[in-house]
Enzyme design. Structure first.
Site, PDB file in Angstrom:
ATOM      1  N   LYS A   1      -1.388   0.731  -6.925  1.00 33.65           N
ATOM      2  CA  LYS A   1      -1.376   2.161  -7.279  1.00 33.65           C
ATOM      3  C   LYS A   1      -1.002   2.430  -8.733  1.00 33.65           C
ATOM      4  O   LYS A   1      -0.471   3.481  -9.073  1.00 33.65           O
ATOM      5  CB  LYS A   1      -0.452   2.975  -6.350  1.00 33.65           C
ATOM      6  N   SER A   2      -1.308   1.470  -9.587  1.00 33.90           N
ATOM      7  CA  SER A   2      -0.976   1.625 -11.010  1.00 33.90           C
ATOM      8  C   SER A   2      -2.205   1.798 -11.885  1.00 33.90           C
ATOM      9  O   SER A   2      -2.109   1.650 -13.105  1.00 33.90           O
ATOM     10  CB  SER A   2      -0.176   0.412 -11.477  1.00 33.90           C
TER      11      SER A   2
ATOM     12  N   TRP B   1      -9.370   2.159 -11.822  1.00 32.49           N
ATOM     13  CA  TRP B   1      -9.855   2.668 -13.110  1.00 32.49           C
ATOM     14  C   TRP B   1     -10.064   1.522 -14.100  1.00 32.49           C
ATOM     15  O   TRP B   1     -11.098   1.438 -14.770  1.00 32.49           O
ATOM     16  CB  TRP B   1      -8.832   3.673 -13.655  1.00 32.49           C
TER      17      TRP B   1
ATOM     18  N   HIS C   1      -3.009  -8.483  -7.643  1.00 34.49           N
ATOM     19  CA  HIS C   1      -1.701  -7.834  -7.729  1.00 34.49           C
ATOM     20  C   HIS C   1      -0.594  -8.902  -7.795  1.00 34.49           C
ATOM     21  O   HIS C   1       0.582  -8.580  -7.707  1.00 34.49           O
ATOM     22  CB  HIS C   1      -1.434  -6.970  -6.493  1.00 34.49           C
TER      23      HIS C   1
ATOM     24  N   ARG D   1       2.334   1.259 -14.557  1.00 29.00           N
ATOM     25  CA  ARG D   1       2.496   2.715 -14.390  1.00 29.00           C
ATOM     26  C   ARG D   1       3.965   3.002 -14.137  1.00 29.00           C
ATOM     27  O   ARG D   1       4.685   2.125 -13.636  1.00 29.00           O
ATOM     28  CB  ARG D   1       1.651   3.168 -13.189  1.00 29.00           C
TER      29      ARG D   1
ATOM     30  N   LYS E   1      -5.087  12.410  -7.627  1.00 26.85           N
ATOM     31  CA  LYS E   1      -4.941  13.324  -8.768  1.00 26.85           C
ATOM     32  C   LYS E   1      -4.899  12.611 -10.109  1.00 26.85           C
ATOM     33  O   LYS E   1      -5.284  13.173 -11.131  1.00 26.85           O
ATOM     34  CB  LYS E   1      -3.647  14.128  -8.617  1.00 26.85           C
ATOM     35  N   GLY E   2      -4.328  11.432 -10.129  1.00 27.24           N
ATOM     36  CA  GLY E   2      -4.210  10.667 -11.371  1.00 27.24           C
ATOM     37  C   GLY E   2      -3.406  11.381 -12.441  1.00 27.24           C
ATOM     38  O   GLY E   2      -3.723  11.292 -13.619  1.00 27.24           O
TER      39      GLY E   2
HETATM   40  P1  A3P Z   1      -2.651   9.067  -7.830  1.00 32.64           P
HETATM   41  O1  A3P Z   1      -2.409   8.700  -6.403  1.00 32.64           O
HETATM   42  O2  A3P Z   1      -1.402   9.359  -8.602  1.00 32.64           O
HETATM   43  O3  A3P Z   1      -3.637  10.143  -7.997  1.00 32.64           O
HETATM   44  P2  A3P Z   1      -4.976   1.959  -7.840  1.00 32.64           P
HETATM   45  O4  A3P Z   1      -6.345   2.033  -8.377  1.00 32.64           O
HETATM   46  O5  A3P Z   1      -4.130   0.911  -8.493  1.00 32.64           O
HETATM   47  O6  A3P Z   1      -4.971   1.901  -6.358  1.00 32.64           O
HETATM   48  O7  A3P Z   1      -4.254   3.319  -8.283  1.00 32.64           O
HETATM   49  C1  A3P Z   1      -4.630   4.535  -7.700  1.00 32.64           C
HETATM   50  C2  A3P Z   1      -4.219   5.639  -8.628  1.00 32.64           C
HETATM   51  O8  A3P Z   1      -5.129   5.664  -9.734  1.00 32.64           O
HETATM   52  C3  A3P Z   1      -4.330   6.988  -7.953  1.00 32.64           C
HETATM   53  O9  A3P Z   1      -3.310   7.793  -8.561  1.00 32.64           O
HETATM   54  C4  A3P Z   1      -5.723   7.445  -8.352  1.00 32.64           C
HETATM   55  O10 A3P Z   1      -5.914   8.835  -8.288  1.00 32.64           O
HETATM   56  C5  A3P Z   1      -5.804   6.921  -9.770  1.00 32.64           C
HETATM   57  N1  A3P Z   1      -7.194   6.687 -10.196  1.00 32.64           N
HETATM   58  C6  A3P Z   1      -8.221   6.187  -9.469  1.00 32.64           C
HETATM   59  N2  A3P Z   1      -9.347   6.164 -10.198  1.00 32.64           N
HETATM   60  C7  A3P Z   1      -9.037   6.674 -11.410  1.00 32.64           C
HETATM   61  C8  A3P Z   1      -9.800   6.930 -12.592  1.00 32.64           C
HETATM   62  N3  A3P Z   1     -11.100   6.676 -12.634  1.00 32.64           N
HETATM   63  N4  A3P Z   1      -9.157   7.458 -13.644  1.00 32.64           N
HETATM   64  C9  A3P Z   1      -7.820   7.735 -13.601  1.00 32.64           C
HETATM   65  N5  A3P Z   1      -7.058   7.522 -12.515  1.00 32.64           N
HETATM   66  C10 A3P Z   1      -7.656   6.998 -11.426  1.00 32.64           C
END
Ligand code: A3P
Length: 324
Positions: A76-77, A81, A134, A156, A289-290
């Site tokens: 979740k960091s 993306w 990870h 993050r 939400k990111g």
């Molecule tokens: P939030 O839950 O705070 O919105 P991971 O990819 O490591 O699983 O992390 C998920 C987090 O990255 C989520 O954060 C998600 O919304 C955000 N995320 C996913 N795709 C993204 C993108 N294209 N740009 C920016 N943030 C993104």
């Protein structure tokens, strides 16, 4: 039972594992936690059993090449993306018009860049290969540690990563399966017992490595990428040996890649709204939400303080600071 529940139950069922993994599980320290019924501590970090089996498998079988690119993060960091940005940057010669036709329009980033602990690392045969993991630094397969692979680590701030995990588990109905309150989950997170935790040790080890070995390890912060995505994509591309030329920048190639990989664009694609990964996980669970500092909507001041205190203790003497 919903489909996603059935898939996760299967993934987490300890009876499905290899004999070797079952034996290991029988003597590893275990802790009741929030991601699975138990997390197991292996080489100093905590794993649900299915992921531990993947870690063991990759430590045994993953053969790195010097040209490989490994994207690392705590869950979740910003993994999804980073995968999209690196994939689009490296393949920008083959896919010149990314907004009209591009593999990222039909494939979730996790399908294009596999996790090495997810058993499907044999499927890539392009050069350079891009993988993600990870895994903590010290547990990376020996072949990675002995190679001159390039590693990009995305970090993050712990409160946003925690809150993102909380919502992710809700979407996957994991919380309901394991049954725990947010207070219990924060407490487990702070004592290190979270998936691939302790969260702080994970980041610190890669941060230190990036300072000792900057040619091979680049440390990036999700929040800084959110603020200035183009600057960071340029830095990452330079680090990976494929810098954007002035001409490409003038032609809008960099801008197109950032747009293609934006949260808004990716999360609205059909593949990321209705798709599923090979393990059955719904792709929409990876997008929310990111926001930088979005934890304020979910954490009470008391719980935020508990995480802040842990952060303060963990970072004493390190010189490292999370963003916000
Ligand atoms: P939030 O839950 O705070 O919105 P991971 O990819 O490591 O699983 O992390 C998920 C987090 O990255 C989520 O954060 C998600 O919304 C955000 N995320 C996913 N795709 C993204 C993108 N294209 N740009 C920016 N943030 C993104």
């Amino acid at each position: 039972m919903t489909n996603s529940k059935t898939t996760l139950s299967k993934l987490l069922a300890e009876s499905n594992f290899s004999q070797e993994c079952k034996e290991l599980l029988s003597y590893l320290p275990k802790d009741r936690s929030f991601f699975a019924e138990y997390l197991y501590q292996y080489q100093g970090f905590w794993y649900p059993p299915n992921l531990l089996e993947g870690v063991l498998n990759s430590q045994k079988h993953f053969q790195a090449r010097d040209s490989d690119i490994i994207l690392v993060s705590s869950p979740k960091s910003g993994t999804t993306w980073l995968k999209a940005l690196v994939y689009a940057s490296l393949h920008r010669q083959e896919h010149k018009t990314p907004l009209e036709s591009h593999p990222l329009l039909d494939n979730n980033p996790h399908s294009l860049v596999p996790f090495i602990e997810a058993f499907n690392f044999h499927t890539q045969d392009t050069s350079p290969r891009i993988f993600s993991t990870h895994m903590p630094l010290a547990s990376l397969p020996e072949s990675i540690r002995e190679s001159s692979c390039k590693v990009v680590y995305c970090c993050r701030n712990p409160k946003d990563a925690f809150v993102s995990l909380w919502h992710f588990m809700e979407k996957l109905t994991l919380k309901e399966m394991v049954g725990c309150t947010m207070e219990e989950m924060v407490s487990a997170f702070c004592r290190g017992s979270s998936v691939y935790g302790p969260f702080w040790d994970h980041a610190l080890e890669y941060w230190e490595e990036s300072r000792e070995n900057p040619k091979n390890v680049l440390f990036v912060m999700y929040e800084e990428m959110r603020e200035k995505p183009e600057d960071w994509v340029m830095r990452i591309a330079e680090f990976l040996g494929c810098p954007f030329t002035e001409r490409e920048i003038e032609d809008g190639v960099l801008e197109d890649i950032v747009k293609l990989c934006s949260l808004e664009n990716l999360s609205n694609l059909e593949v990321n709204q209705k798709g599923k990964l090979v393990n059955g996980m719904e792709t929409k669970a990876f997008f929310r939400k990111g926001e930088n500092g979005g934890w304020r909507d979910t954490l009470t001041p008391l719980l935020a303080e508990e995480i802040d205190k842990t952060t303060e203790q963990k970072l004493i003497g390190s010189g490292f600071r999370f963003f916000c």
